[in-house]
Structures are given as C-alpha cells and as structure tokens.
Design an enzyme around this catalytic site. Sequence first.
Site, PDB file in Angstrom:
ATOM      1  N   CYS A 154       0.907  -1.248  -0.036  1.00 11.60           N
ATOM      2  CA  CYS A 154      -0.079  -0.046  -0.062  1.00 11.60           C
ATOM      3  C   CYS A 154       0.984   1.194  -0.199  1.00 11.60           C
ATOM      4  O   CYS A 154       1.700   1.355   0.789  1.00 11.60           O
ATOM      5  CB  CYS A 154      -0.955  -0.124   1.175  1.00 11.60           C
ATOM      6  SG  CYS A 154      -1.849   1.411   1.306  1.00 11.60           S
ATOM      7  N   SER A 162      -5.294  -7.050  11.317  1.00 16.09           N
ATOM      8  CA  SER A 162      -4.791  -6.093  12.560  1.00 16.09           C
ATOM      9  C   SER A 162      -6.008  -5.151  12.577  1.00 16.09           C
ATOM     10  O   SER A 162      -6.582  -4.914  13.855  1.00 16.09           O
ATOM     11  CB  SER A 162      -3.766  -5.621  12.358  1.00 16.09           C
ATOM     12  OG  SER A 162      -3.383  -4.395  13.149  1.00 16.09           O
ATOM     13  N   GLU A 214       3.314  -6.298   8.290  1.00 16.51           N
ATOM     14  CA  GLU A 214       3.597  -4.805   8.003  1.00 16.51           C
ATOM     15  C   GLU A 214       4.972  -4.539   8.682  1.00 16.51           C
ATOM     16  O   GLU A 214       5.811  -3.692   8.289  1.00 16.51           O
ATOM     17  CB  GLU A 214       2.404  -4.063   8.376  1.00 16.51           C
ATOM     18  CG  GLU A 214       2.825  -2.526   8.007  1.00 16.51           C
ATOM     19  CD  GLU A 214       1.584  -1.563   8.259  1.00 16.51           C
ATOM     20  OE1 GLU A 214       0.592  -2.006   8.111  1.00 16.51           O
ATOM     21  OE2 GLU A 214       2.055  -0.181   8.654  1.00 16.51           O
TER      22      GLU A 214
HETATM   23 FE1  SF4 Z   1      -3.360   0.893   3.241  1.00 16.34          FE
HETATM   24 FE2  SF4 Z   1      -3.653  -0.679   4.981  1.00 16.34          FE
HETATM   25 FE3  SF4 Z   1      -4.781   1.755   5.167  1.00 16.34          FE
HETATM   26 FE4  SF4 Z   1      -5.652  -0.238   3.715  1.00 16.34          FE
HETATM   27  S1  SF4 Z   1      -5.591  -0.386   5.781  1.00 16.34           S
HETATM   28  S2  SF4 Z   1      -5.252   2.061   3.134  1.00 16.34           S
HETATM   29  S3  SF4 Z   1      -3.920  -1.248   2.653  1.00 16.34           S
HETATM   30  S4  SF4 Z   1      -2.501   0.991   5.081  1.00 16.34           S
END
Ligand code: SF4
Length: 326
Positions: A101, A229, A131
């Site tokens: 992401c 999470s 992560e």
């Molecule tokens: Fe990005 Fe994770 Fe937030 Fe979704 S939950 S926008 S994948 S950081």
Amino acid sequence: MPNTPLTILLAAPRGFCAGVDRAIQIVEVALERFGPPVYVRHEIVHNRFVVQSLEAKGAVFVDELTQVPDGVPVVFSAHGVPKAVPAEAERRGLFYLDATCPLVSKVHREAERHHVEGRQVILIGHAGHPEVIGTMGQLPAGAVLLVETVEDVARVAVADPDNLAFATQTTLSVDETAGILAALQERFPAIAGPRKEDICYATTNRQQAVKAIAPQVDALLVLGAPNSSNSKRLVEVAKGAGCTRAQLVQRAADIDWSALADVRRLGITAGASAPEVLVEEVIEAARARFDVTVEQVRTATEDVVFKLPKALTDAPTPSQGGVANA
Ligand code: SF4
C-alpha cells in the site's frame, strides 16, 4: 422468530480500503495480462475469501520467494516486504510487482530518511505482523526498535535520547496509539516523527464509524480475518465504546445466531480487507431469522484511489515477449 424485529446499524465507511482494492487489482490484472500462474508472496490481504477467489483464477500463494519458480510473475502483498525480498527477486531476475500500500511505503521512506539523518527509529506496532516485519526490514538489523505497549516505552533502551524518531503501523487503534505516543514523547521530548502518527485514513475512519454505532447496539459483528490487524482493532474499539458483545466473524456461517436471539439492535462493520459480499451474506442470514430493518450510519466519505504500478501497466504481455524479467 422471523417476526422478531432486528435493526441492523451498518457502519460506513467499512470494508475495502484503497490499498486493499489496489493490491487485489494488481493480482487480477497480472492474471489477465500474463495468464496464470501468478505467484503471490503471502496472503495479498488478510482475508481467506479474497485469497480463495484469486486462487480460483490462477494465483498461487506462497510463504517465501524460494517457492516461486523462475520465469513467472510474483506479487508482494499489501503489507509491504523487507528490502531483502525485492533484492532477492532482482538477484534471481524475477519479474515482480509490489502491491505494498502506498501509505505503508510512505512509512518505509520516512523510516529510511530518519536513519539517513542519524536518528534511531522507534516503531509502534505489533511484533510479527507482516507490516511490522516489512517496515523493520527497510533498515539494517537493529536500527528499528519495536514498542507494543506503554510498558515497553518505559523499558526501551535507546542509543541517544536526543536522536530519535517514531513511526507506527498503519492499522493500530487510534486511541491506544495516542497513549503509547504520549508516553514516548514524555520520556523522549526531542523525538521526531509525523504530525500525529502513521495510522491510515481507512483505519481511522472505520474506527470512528464503529465508535458511532457501538453505544447504540446490543451486539456488534466485525467481518474480518483473525490475522487482520485493523479488523481486530475494530472489535476492541467497539468494546471500548460500550458494546461488550462485539466479536470478529469471518463470514455468516460462523455466526452463532442462538447467542444473538435477544439482540434487537445489531451493529455490523467490516475490516479493510473484508469484501462487501461478506456483509451482504450476514444481512441475508439475519433476514432468514428476523424481521430486519437496515440503517446505515455514515461518519465519513472516502474517495481515495491508488494507481496501479507502472511495472504492471507498462510490462510486455507474453505475446509481446513475456515477463521473464522486469
Ligand atoms: Fe493501506 Fe492498510 Fe490503510 Fe488499507 S488499511 S489504506 S492497505 S495502510
């Protein structure tokens, strides 16, 4: 029982965020462009339903790069990967697509910047989450210290209290993180970092929406995976906001409806990696048992969209010479 009234309060926003949407699209477009198999290192997002749907289209999920044969495309999951992973893919000449992401990548770049500027980085996050492994793996071993709790802050041994920076996992509880951050800033007043924390817009919005409905319902269901999470945090936030009967469910078949027989107002939300079809499935299952009224409670509107990586859109298809290398 079908005559028993049940009001469902549906949290909004819920479910897929822009990062999850993009990660799934990367696998789907790769399958379309290159044909199966497309390998994916780790679950692309933490949801079994999503993983199984992609497997049915020809994606192959593996734990490590060593399980990926030469000459096939491989995608890295939305949670991000340690630097050693793309380095190894390059060494082997694999064609890889990074579905990390962009909001996680931003945390990676910030951690790198602090390291280059001589600061030790303290990461607030959960040990073992992909992560956290990915963010810690942006810097040499030992350069990032992990704290999970306020108690950890009191114990953490730093090299120089005046040369520190913090970063956070993107899917933490906003309230819990505020407490950990306050403890860090109290112990290390000079610590540098982002203006607030790195918790992403999607996590924040989903928690706010849950807070709005939790005090109004008798029970609350969070659609999400046990290893997600942000989904687990939604259960905690709901409990903290007054709904003690909040629980995580993967899909409708997992729900013990007999335990909900006395419920007249039911909250429903979904973690950022849970598709809307799973929410619809739960509402349908409720309709089979109750006289259901659905009310949506919206606390924010989201319009975030992330572009697909150029490596995917520009890559030659097999008919144009294949994907043997990036
Ligand atoms: Fe990005 Fe994770 Fe937030 Fe979704 S939950 S926008 S994948 S950081």
